[in-house]
Motif scaffolding. Structure first.
Motif, mmCIF file in Angstrom:
data_model
loop_
_atom_site.group_PDB
_atom_site.id
_atom_site.type_symbol
_atom_site.label_atom_id
_atom_site.label_comp_id
_atom_site.label_asym_id
_atom_site.label_seq_id
_atom_site.Cartn_x
_atom_site.Cartn_y
_atom_site.Cartn_z
ATOM 1 N N TRP A 18 0.837 -1.198 0.000
ATOM 2 C CA TRP A 18 0.000 0.000 0.000
ATOM 3 C C TRP A 18 0.873 1.248 0.000
ATOM 4 O O TRP A 18 0.700 2.139 -0.833
ATOM 5 N N GLY A 21 2.857 1.541 -3.234
ATOM 6 C CA GLY A 21 2.056 1.647 -4.446
ATOM 7 C C GLY A 21 2.152 0.425 -5.341
ATOM 8 O O GLY A 21 1.892 0.506 -6.547
ATOM 9 N N ASP A 22 2.478 -0.734 -4.775
ATOM 10 C CA ASP A 22 2.572 -1.984 -5.544
ATOM 11 C C ASP A 22 1.228 -2.702 -5.454
ATOM 12 O O ASP A 22 1.044 -3.642 -4.691
ATOM 13 N N PHE A 23 0.280 -2.247 -6.257
ATOM 14 C CA PHE A 23 -1.087 -2.741 -6.131
ATOM 15 C C PHE A 23 -1.305 -4.118 -6.745
ATOM 16 O O PHE A 23 -2.217 -4.829 -6.338
ATOM 17 N N ARG A 54 -5.762 2.312 -3.520
ATOM 18 C CA ARG A 54 -5.017 3.068 -4.534
ATOM 19 C C ARG A 54 -5.433 4.544 -4.494
ATOM 20 O O ARG A 54 -4.587 5.436 -4.517
ATOM 21 N N GLY A 55 -6.739 4.798 -4.434
ATOM 22 C CA GLY A 55 -7.212 6.170 -4.380
ATOM 23 C C GLY A 55 -6.686 6.916 -3.175
ATOM 24 O O GLY A 55 -6.252 8.071 -3.279
ATOM 25 N N ARG A 57 -3.973 6.190 -1.511
ATOM 26 C CA ARG A 57 -2.523 6.335 -1.701
ATOM 27 C C ARG A 57 -2.216 7.503 -2.633
ATOM 28 O O ARG A 57 -1.327 8.303 -2.387
ATOM 29 N N GLU A 58 -2.955 7.614 -3.710
ATOM 30 C CA GLU A 58 -2.682 8.652 -4.703
ATOM 31 C C GLU A 58 -3.116 10.039 -4.239
ATOM 32 O O GLU A 58 -2.494 11.027 -4.616
ATOM 33 N N ARG A 59 -4.156 10.132 -3.420
ATOM 34 C CA ARG A 59 -4.683 11.437 -3.010
ATOM 35 C C ARG A 59 -4.187 11.923 -1.651
ATOM 36 O O ARG A 59 -4.065 13.129 -1.451
ATOM 37 N N THR A 62 0.852 9.517 2.804
ATOM 38 C CA THR A 62 2.283 9.783 2.659
ATOM 39 C C THR A 62 3.127 8.716 3.350
ATOM 40 O O THR A 62 4.245 8.459 2.922
ATOM 41 N N THR A 84 -0.834 11.516 6.361
ATOM 42 C CA THR A 84 -1.431 12.014 5.124
ATOM 43 C C THR A 84 -0.897 13.407 4.814
ATOM 44 O O THR A 84 -0.258 14.041 5.658
ATOM 45 N N SER A 85 -1.217 13.867 3.629
ATOM 46 C CA SER A 85 -0.784 15.197 3.201
ATOM 47 C C SER A 85 -1.705 16.303 3.706
ATOM 48 O O SER A 85 -1.402 17.476 3.507
#
Length: 121
Positions: A18, A21-23, A54-55, A57-59, A62, A84-85
């Protein structure tokens, strides 16, 4: 069960994949009918679980700083800080249940208000 499919190893794989990012590898750790329930959403199968993770992780995500992992047979509880960011780290509990060498259930709890723009009481 080989050692990479023990509940503890699967929990480690889940979190590592997670954050990294290795989904594809994360998906391989999940049973096809794996479910997820948490304060930001639910998922009814493995592909929906991966899409949600994934969502996030991408949004937002951190980092994940694991504080402790408790293993009890097929169940793993991971206590971690969710970085998180958009908010300070959130103390988080994640329960994973393993059946037949794959994660079948994921339940997460934390206070989502800081992520949603609110303040904890």
């Amino acid at each position: 069960m080989d050692t990479d499919r023990t509940p503890a190893a699967l929990a480690e794989t889940y979190f590592r994949c997670w954050v990294d990012g290795d989904f594809a590898a994360l998906r391989s750790a999940l049973a096809d009918d794996a479910t997820f329930e948490g304060p930001l959403g639910t998922a009814g199968d493995a592909d929906a679980c991966v899409a949600g993770l994934r969502g996030m992780r991408e949004r937002l995500l951190t980092d994940v700083v694991v504080r402790h992992r408790f293993v009890d047979g097929p169940d793993v509880l991971t206590w971690f800080d969710l970085h998180t960011s958009v908010a300070p780290p959130a103390p988080t509990a994640n329960w994973i249940h393993v059946e037949d060498g794959r994660i079948s259930r994921i339940r997460v709890t934390f206070d989502p208000r800081p992520l949603l723009g609110g303040r904890p009481s």
